[in-house]
Write an enzyme that holds these catalytic residues in place. Structure first.
Site, PDB file in Angstrom:
ATOM      1  N   GLY A  10       0.814  -1.211   0.000  1.00 56.27           N
ATOM      2  CA  GLY A  10       0.000   0.000   0.000  1.00 56.27           C
ATOM      3  C   GLY A  10       0.851   1.265   0.000  1.00 56.27           C
ATOM      4  O   GLY A  10       2.084   1.218   0.107  1.00 56.27           O
ATOM      5  N   VAL A  12       1.149   3.637   2.268  1.00 53.97           N
ATOM      6  CA  VAL A  12       1.892   3.854   3.515  1.00 53.97           C
ATOM      7  C   VAL A  12       2.996   2.806   3.667  1.00 53.97           C
ATOM      8  O   VAL A  12       4.101   3.117   4.125  1.00 53.97           O
ATOM      9  CB  VAL A  12       0.944   3.842   4.728  1.00 53.97           C
ATOM     10  CG1 VAL A  12       1.729   3.956   6.032  1.00 53.97           C
ATOM     11  CG2 VAL A  12      -0.066   4.982   4.626  1.00 53.97           C
ATOM     12  N   SER A  38      -1.162  -9.492  -3.120  1.00 52.56           N
ATOM     13  CA  SER A  38       0.202  -8.959  -3.204  1.00 52.56           C
ATOM     14  C   SER A  38       1.271  -9.978  -2.861  1.00 52.56           C
ATOM     15  O   SER A  38       2.477  -9.682  -2.945  1.00 52.56           O
ATOM     16  CB  SER A  38       0.345  -7.742  -2.278  1.00 52.56           C
ATOM     17  OG  SER A  38       0.066  -8.086  -0.941  1.00 52.56           O
ATOM     18  N   CYS A 128      -3.884  11.074  10.412  1.00 55.12           N
ATOM     19  CA  CYS A 128      -2.938  12.024   9.814  1.00 55.12           C
ATOM     20  C   CYS A 128      -3.279  13.479  10.119  1.00 55.12           C
ATOM     21  O   CYS A 128      -2.393  14.285  10.431  1.00 55.12           O
ATOM     22  CB  CYS A 128      -2.858  11.805   8.308  1.00 55.12           C
ATOM     23  SG  CYS A 128      -4.464  11.788   7.469  1.00 55.12           S
ATOM     24  N   SER A 158      -4.270  11.731  -1.622  1.00 51.52           N
ATOM     25  CA  SER A 158      -3.432  10.647  -1.113  1.00 51.52           C
ATOM     26  C   SER A 158      -3.907  10.122   0.235  1.00 51.52           C
ATOM     27  O   SER A 158      -3.556   9.007   0.616  1.00 51.52           O
ATOM     28  CB  SER A 158      -1.983  11.113  -0.995  1.00 51.52           C
ATOM     29  OG  SER A 158      -1.906  12.323  -0.263  1.00 51.52           O
ATOM     30  N   HIS A 241      -1.666  17.398   3.407  1.00 49.37           N
ATOM     31  CA  HIS A 241      -2.880  18.006   3.946  1.00 49.37           C
ATOM     32  C   HIS A 241      -2.581  19.415   4.474  1.00 49.37           C
ATOM     33  O   HIS A 241      -1.500  19.675   5.005  1.00 49.37           O
ATOM     34  CB  HIS A 241      -3.433  17.186   5.113  1.00 49.37           C
ATOM     35  CG  HIS A 241      -4.031  15.873   4.707  1.00 49.37           C
ATOM     36  ND1 HIS A 241      -4.240  15.495   3.402  1.00 49.37           N
ATOM     37  CD2 HIS A 241      -4.483  14.835   5.475  1.00 49.37           C
ATOM     38  CE1 HIS A 241      -4.791  14.291   3.376  1.00 49.37           C
ATOM     39  NE2 HIS A 241      -4.942  13.869   4.621  1.00 49.37           N
TER      40      HIS A 241
END
Length: 332
Positions: A10, A12, A38, A128, A158, A241
């Protein structure tokens, strides 16, 4: 240290690989875990190719010192016991355990001591938007306890993952070419638009994302005084952000002392020179480690109020870097 990353494929997970290398983290061995989809993929780390193992309840984490988990809340909940049963410290980037009283929620610049009180051997990595906000709040709260925070977020694509970033890029291209934009990841077209909803709505009219900022801030800062009211907005920005913050402290603070406190605080860069049009913007901050603060001023509506602008890369400081910094705390 013997390290594992769960959710390695992923956005992150990939950022964790980069940050571990950038931070010169002492990695003795590295194992990567993922879903059936994966399994078998190869990723390079410090010149070696490592295959992704399929995560299962038979996965053996004995000998793993720290596991970074970033595969979603349901996966974290299901496999927490499997990961921690041999003494592995699980640093979890999902929302699964953030409000669990037996799981510390840690931002190293704010509450590093909490990382050492972990009854379940799990440490939560906050949301976040919360991370970058509390990094900026901490030095101000040290000057005078914060009573109220109003925050409006401007959250990049994102924040919804790598597929969301690709969708924004694809929509922008389709619109330029006169085509109907593809809408899959977001409920509406994000390109050339704003969506005043991040996550699902709760009964009180706030979204889950907005309530995370309320609850997590109070837990991290160990304060029942702080009241946080948030409006979270998805914007057509690829990465990083931004947040407009208005806060009220117990006593009035002078801008000079606030600026000095922010400049001396760990993890913060003050970029605030209006005369030269110097202020943080996501385009400039993408890929950088610190939280940037600008537009610092007194709030005209309250003598105890302050207003400022905060920008941070939410994949980096808002996720991967914060998790690695927690691990660095444990090593120290």
């Amino acid at each position: 240290m013997n390290i594992a990353i769960v959710g390695a494929s992923g956005a992150v997970g990939q950022e964790l690989l980069r940050v571990l290398d950038e931070q010169n983290f002492p990695v003795k061995s590295l194992r990567l875990f993922g879903s059936e989809r994966s399994e078998g993929r190869e990723y390079e780390f410090r010149g070696k190719k490592i295959k992704v193992e399929r995560l299962s309840h038979d996965s053996d984490f004995s000998g793993v010192d720290i596991a970074f988990t970033s595969a979603g809340a349901s996966t974290s909940k299901e496999y927490a016991d499997t990961i921690t049963k041999f003494g592995t410290v699980m640093i979890d980037n999902s929302s699964a355990f953030r409000m669990d009283p037996d799981v510390p929620l840690v931002v190293p610049e704010v509450n590093p001591e909490d990382a050492f009180n972990r009854p379940r051997n799990i440490i939560g990595n906050p949301n976040c938007t919360t991370i970058q906000m509390v990094v900026a709040l901490k030095p101000i709260n040290d000057l005078s306890p914060i009573l109220k925070v109003h925050v409006s977020t401007y959250q990049a694509a994102s924040g919804a993952g790598a597929a969301a970033m690709k969708e924004l890029e694809k929509q922008s291209q389709e619109i330029v070419e006169g085509k109907e934009p593809t809408i899959e990841k977001f409920p509406f077209q994000l390109a050339y638009n704003l969506i005043p909803q991040v996550d699902v709505f709760m009964e009180n009219g706030y979204t889950k994302e907005e309530m995370k900022m309320y609850n997590e801030t109070r837990k991290i800062m160990h304060s029942d005084k702080i009241q946080v009211s948030a409006t979270c907005v998805r914007v057509p920005v690829l990465r990083a952000h931004s947040e407009a913050i208005w806060l009220v402290t117990e006593k009035p603070l002078e801008i000079g002392e606030v600026r000095k406190a922010l400049e001396n605080a760990p993890g913060i860069i003050v970029k605030d020179n209006p005369e030269k049009r110097e202020y943080p913007m996501p385009y400039d901050i993408s890929g950088k480690d610190p939280v940037y603060v600008g537009r610092l001023r007194k709030d005209l509506a309250d003598p105890c109020g302050l207003s400022f602008w905060v920008v941070g890369d939410q994949i980096k400081k808002g996720a991967a870097l914060n998790a690695v910094q927690i691990a660095q705390l444990l090593i120290k």
